[in-house]
Each structure stands twice: as C-alpha cells, then as structure tokens.
Design an enzyme around this catalytic site. Structure first.
Site, PDB file in Angstrom:
ATOM      1  N   ARG A 259       0.878  -1.129   0.255  1.00  0.00           N
ATOM      2  CA  ARG A 259      -0.006   0.083  -0.094  1.00  0.00           C
ATOM      3  C   ARG A 259       1.035   1.291  -0.077  1.00  0.00           C
ATOM      4  NH1 ARG A 259       0.193   1.807   5.234  1.00  0.00           N
ATOM      5  NH2 ARG A 259       0.134   0.152   6.935  1.00  0.00           N
ATOM      6  N   HIS A 263      -2.355   3.453   6.081  1.00  0.00           N
ATOM      7  CA  HIS A 263      -3.315   2.398   6.331  1.00  0.00           C
ATOM      8  C   HIS A 263      -4.773   3.051   6.344  1.00  0.00           C
ATOM      9  CE1 HIS A 263      -5.261  -0.888   8.374  1.00  0.00           C
ATOM     10  NE2 HIS A 263      -5.911  -0.226   9.253  1.00  0.00           N
ATOM     11  N   TYR A 272       6.670   4.779  10.920  1.00  0.00           N
ATOM     12  CA  TYR A 272       7.028   3.369  10.896  1.00  0.00           C
ATOM     13  C   TYR A 272       7.885   2.645   9.434  1.00  0.00           C
ATOM     14  CZ  TYR A 272       2.276   2.440   9.229  1.00  0.00           C
ATOM     15  OH  TYR A 272       1.153   2.715   8.328  1.00  0.00           O
TER      16      TYR A 272
END
Length: 368
Positions: A259, A263, A272
């Site tokens: 992706r 998210h 992250y």
C-alpha cells in the site's frame, strides 16, 4: 500443470516490473484487458480524490488502496456473475467491479447507512472493518451453498496479512478444509498491518504455505501483476466449483503487494517506514506495468489513453457530486442498525446522546 499446483514459496508472475511478459498470459479478450486497465486507473483516481475529500473535511476516515489496484481488479475480474465477493474495508476497486456504485462507497465513508445497501444482484457483502470477522462469514456462505447443492457458486473473500494472526482466520480456513467448501481466501499481503510489519506477523516463510495445515492449496502471486492475479484467482474459483479428482475445493491465495499510502487517513506511515522502502515498491506499480504491456501489444495508444482519462475523471466527479447531494443522515441513526430491536444499553446511550445534543447543539460536537 495448473497455476495452483506449485510450491507456495514460488511466486506466480506473468508481467515483470517493466511490463514484459515472463509467464503465460491468460486467455482474456482485448476488450477485457483494456477494461481491466481502465478500472485500475479509475480505482487510483477515485482513491486520490477520496483522500482529498477527507483532508478537506468532506468525508470521514478513509482507507486508501493505491498500490493494490492490480490485486483488486485482477481478482474481481475473474469472478462470474453468480459468484459472491466478501470484502474487508479496502476493496473499493473490487467492489466497483461487482457493481457497487462509487457513490455508495463514498456514502459509506461519509457515515451514511445507505453506504451499506448493496445493489440487488451484485452478490457482495457490506464492508467489514473488524479485522478478519468476514472470513467465517465467507466460509459459512460457501458451506450454505454446498448444502443447497449450489457448488457452481464460488465465494471470494478478501483480508489483509494482519488478519492471518486472528483466530477467525484459523477457524474459517480450518472449517473450509474439513467441509471442503467452495471458497477462495484472498490475502492482500501489503506488508504492513497498520504499523506491524509482515515479519512480525508470522514466522512462516510465506502466508500461502499456511494452507497446508488446513488441507487446501496455497499459492503466492505477485499482487502487483494484474494478469497473474487474474490467472490464479480464475483457477482457484474454477477448482472451488469443479474440483478434479483428488482436489479440494478451497484455496488460499497470498497476493504480495504494497500500500503506497497510509493504512487509513488517521494514520501516519512515515513514523514506521522509510521513503526508500516506499519508492522501491512504487517501481512495481501495477498501472504502468499493465500500460506497457497493452501498448507493446498494440491494444492501447495515446487516443485510447486520453479517452480513458477523460472518462474516469468524469465518472469520479459525478460520483462525488451524487454522494454530496444526498441529504446528510441524522446522527441518531447510528443507534438504529446494530440490533433488530434496541437493547436497554443502546436505548440509554441514545437518550444520553439526545440530551447532550439538546444541551450543546450540533455545533457543540464540531468544536475543536
């Protein structure tokens, strides 16, 4: 040999990162190939606009799909009319293929209950936001079909890599294996379950190999290669409905992809993961990969490209206008649909909400 009959550690690929043919091109007519490409671009453009709507305060939290168009469009195109699709919460492109208007997807993320109304004959369940809760539903639906003797109907269920760590995943696949249900379990392994990386999800070398424990076939596919995804999904659906001698019906597909965005729009992926990783995966983008293949085989030219671009811009603009023209729902509707009859707890919550709303007014809920 079937595309499914391979070691689950050997990834299926038809087009490489540059769009060159490295595997067997599925038997798809030219019109469908171009339509797949159009739908991938439509899904990407819709996604870009949807994120923009959320940033402008015109829509609630939204889960982007960019990077996953190849997996969504490739797999959904393989479905036949009578098959069923069970989505998670990110399958906007796949749902579009099944006949869910883009307006409905926008309404869902705008907080309208209308967004949960699936068109008659679309054979698609509403989005499932709880992680993995839809997988047992898919197994149950397929088992019901089998009990009715309707084994010519397949059930394709989507979920992410994070869902494979949930008990629902194990229970659903274990049941499907035992009762030999006509299921295709489609794992969108996009490398990150919010901020948890794939390597923290499981010690297994592949997610596909987990199928062995449930007595079913497992296959890993390049999820950013729409033709490979189509081939694998088509074969899995055919086997689900018409297994050969010694074959089991269910299949676990692991579509390896990425992706590109967050998210959800409530997430900050820069916390992250690093830019180098994102750029490395963007080099595998399914859209230019498919475009290169179509151009080099004479199926796409500049004139068709421009026509597609104009069409998708108009399609998305019309969907946004239609969704925003719909009357906003009353906030009390959030209490209406959890149960057929309201429980005492739900009634108490509604009364508390209505009292607070009367005290501060709707504008009181909008203050920062």
């Amino acid at each position: 040999m079937s595309v499914l009959q391979r070691d689950p550690q050997d990834q299926v690929q038809v087009l490489d990162e540059n769009g060159a043919v490295v595997g067997e091109v599925p038997d798809i007519d030219d019109e469908t190939l171009v339509e797949m490409y159009r739908n991938m671009r439509l899904a990407r453009h819709f996604d870009t606009r949807a994120v923009s709507l959320q940033r402008q305060g015109r829509m609630g939290t939204y889960p982007p799909l960019s990077g996953q168009e190849g997996a969504q469009i490739g797999s959904a195109t393989a479905l036949e009319d009578d098959d069923w699709m069970v989505p998670s919460y990110r399958e906007h492109g796949a749902a579009m293929i099944r006949g869910l208007p883009l307006k409905q997807t926008l309404l869902y993320w705008m907080g309208h209950e209308k967004g949960n109304e699936m068109p008659e004959g679309a054979n698609i369940l509403p989005p499932a936001v709880p992680i993995a809760s839809q997988i047992p539903h898919a197994t149950g639906a397929a088992w019901a079909n089998k009990l009715r003797g309707e084994t010519d109907t397949g059930v394709l269920c989507y979920f992410g890599d994070g869902a494979t760590s949930e008990g629902d995943f194990h229970e659903a696949l274990n049941f499907a294996g035992v009762f030999d249900t006509p299921n295709v379990f489609f794992c969108n392994n996009n490398q990150w379950a919010i901020s948890v990386p794939r390597e923290r999800q499981t010690a297994a070398e592949t997610i596909a190999q987990k199928a062995t424990a449930y007595g079913m076939d497992g296959v890993q596919v390049d999820g950013m290669d729409p033709l490979a995804v189509y081939s694998v999904t088509e074969a899995a659906l055919e086997k689900a409905k018409n297994p050969g001698e010694g074959e089991t019906r269910p299949t676990l597909i692991e579509a390896v992809q990425y992706r590109f965005g967050a998210h959800t729009t409530a997430d900050d992926p820069t916390v992250y993961r690093d830019d180098e990783e994102v750029e490395r995966w963007k080099a595998k983008d399914p859209i230019p990969r498919m475009e290169t293949f179509l151009r080099e085989t004479g199926r796409l030219d500049d004139e068709k490209y421009d026509a597609i671009q104009t069409d998708i811009e108009e399609t998305v603009a019309d969907a946004i206008e239609a969704a925003e023209s719909d009357p906003r729902p009353d906030p009390t509707e959030m209490f209406e649909y959890a149960y057929a009859e309201q429980t005492p707890e739900i009634r108490a919550q509604r009364e508390e909400f209505e009292a607070l709303r009367e005290k501060v007014g709707d504008e009181g809920f909008l203050r920062e």
